[in-house]
Write an enzyme that holds these catalytic residues in place. Structure first.
Site, mmCIF file in Angstrom:
data_model
loop_
_atom_site.group_PDB
_atom_site.id
_atom_site.type_symbol
_atom_site.label_atom_id
_atom_site.label_comp_id
_atom_site.label_asym_id
_atom_site.label_seq_id
_atom_site.Cartn_x
_atom_site.Cartn_y
_atom_site.Cartn_z
ATOM 1 N N CYS A 108 0.825 -1.203 0.000
ATOM 2 C CA CYS A 108 0.000 0.000 0.000
ATOM 3 C C CYS A 108 0.868 1.266 0.000
ATOM 4 O O CYS A 108 1.403 1.642 -1.031
ATOM 5 C CB CYS A 108 -0.989 -0.025 1.161
ATOM 6 S SG CYS A 108 -2.333 1.173 0.990
ATOM 7 N N HIS A 213 -3.605 -5.452 0.127
ATOM 8 C CA HIS A 213 -3.158 -5.797 1.476
ATOM 9 C C HIS A 213 -3.115 -7.311 1.690
ATOM 10 O O HIS A 213 -4.002 -7.881 2.334
ATOM 11 C CB HIS A 213 -4.073 -5.146 2.512
ATOM 12 C CG HIS A 213 -3.870 -3.675 2.651
ATOM 13 N ND1 HIS A 213 -2.940 -3.125 3.505
ATOM 14 C CD2 HIS A 213 -4.465 -2.640 2.008
ATOM 15 C CE1 HIS A 213 -2.981 -1.809 3.404
ATOM 16 N NE2 HIS A 213 -3.895 -1.491 2.507
ATOM 17 N N GLU A 215 -1.405 -8.915 3.712
ATOM 18 C CA GLU A 215 -1.282 -9.268 5.132
ATOM 19 C C GLU A 215 -2.645 -9.579 5.751
ATOM 20 O O GLU A 215 -2.743 -10.381 6.685
ATOM 21 C CB GLU A 215 -0.574 -8.156 5.922
ATOM 22 C CG GLU A 215 -1.396 -6.932 6.275
ATOM 23 C CD GLU A 215 -1.545 -5.928 5.143
ATOM 24 O OE1 GLU A 215 -2.057 -4.824 5.400
ATOM 25 O OE2 GLU A 215 -1.152 -6.249 4.009
#
Length: 249
Positions: A108, A213, A215
């Site tokens: 990001c 994202h 994660e």
């Protein structure tokens, strides 16, 4: 000890004047075989040099908007909160990481930072500045494990080599993005509305950034898992194969 040590750039809470970390960054690295360590936020170049030489790779996390001064623009009212301390540290650290040939993975803000440092520019606010023919969701609502739009993956680049597919679906939570791509980067993935969603740096073993994202989605999405696995694997290789270099000059 064979596990690579990976420096994770800290998040910063302006109101509380505190460093903090989203556990998913750390858990994704641990699940992929690495040891994540949150770095201090510092402008001391000697300290940054020590960090760059000590760790095997670096995760450049999300967070505040990148200062428009980094890409030669004035801050507009639509630009969000800045963290000048992060901008300064990460710009110096990124330069040293590249000089050492160590892996750098941007998520990001990390993608936006790489582009700005290397001479590209950003949309300060996508909803007001990005003239897209087809509007898609770039700021989804929770849960962030949901995959809300597709990206096309260009062939013959590191991202395609890792994922071995031409298209994936991703989550999305950002209001800034790449406007002009740095001439030192190559677009690796593009959204349906034309926004660049991933970049790689040619000539480097592993300099990769994504606008989404992984994660958040690594536990449920195989492509997110593959990104972290490849990153940690590159850090493991760097641990044993990178020659020592003097980057203090």
């Amino acid at each position: 000890m064979n596990k690579p040590m990976i420096g994770v750039l800290p998040l910063y809470d302006t109101d509380k004047k505190s460093y903090w970390m989203l556990p998913d960054y750390m858990k994704a690295i641990e699940a992929s075989g690495g040891i994540p360590v949150m770095l201090p936020l510092t402008a001391d170049e000697d300290t940054i040099t020590t960090l760059a030489t000590t760790f095997d790779g670096f995760l450049f996390t999300g967070g505040q908007d990148v200062n428009p001064e980094l890409y030669g623009e004035q801050m507009q009212s639509v630009c969000g909160e800045l963290c000048i301390e992060r901008d300064r540290m990460e710009a110096v650290l990124f330069e040293k990481v590249i000089a050492l040939g160590k892996p750098a993975f941007g998520i990001c803000r990390g993608l936006q930072l790489f582009n700005a440092i290397l001479g590209g520019t950003l949309y300060q606010d996508i909803p007001t500045a990005f003239d897209a023919e087809q509007k898609i969701t770039h700021q989804q609502k929770p849960p962030y494990t949901n995959l809300v739009h597709s990206v096309h993956i260009e062939k013959h680049n590191l991202l395609h080599d890792i994922l071995q597919t031409d298209q994936i679906r991703v989550n999305s939570y950002h209001h800034q993005g790449i406007k002009t791509l740095s001439d030192q980067l190559v677009a690796a993935a593009i959204a349906e509305d034309g926004l660049i969603e991933s970049v790689v740096m040619p000539g480097c073993s592993f300099v990769l950034a994504v606008q989404w994202h992984p994660e958040y989605s690594y536990a449920v999405d195989e492509y997110s898992q593959q990104l972290f696995t490849a990153f940690v694997g590159a850090c493991c290789s760097a641990r044993f194969n990178s020659p020592m270099q003097d980057i203090t000059a």
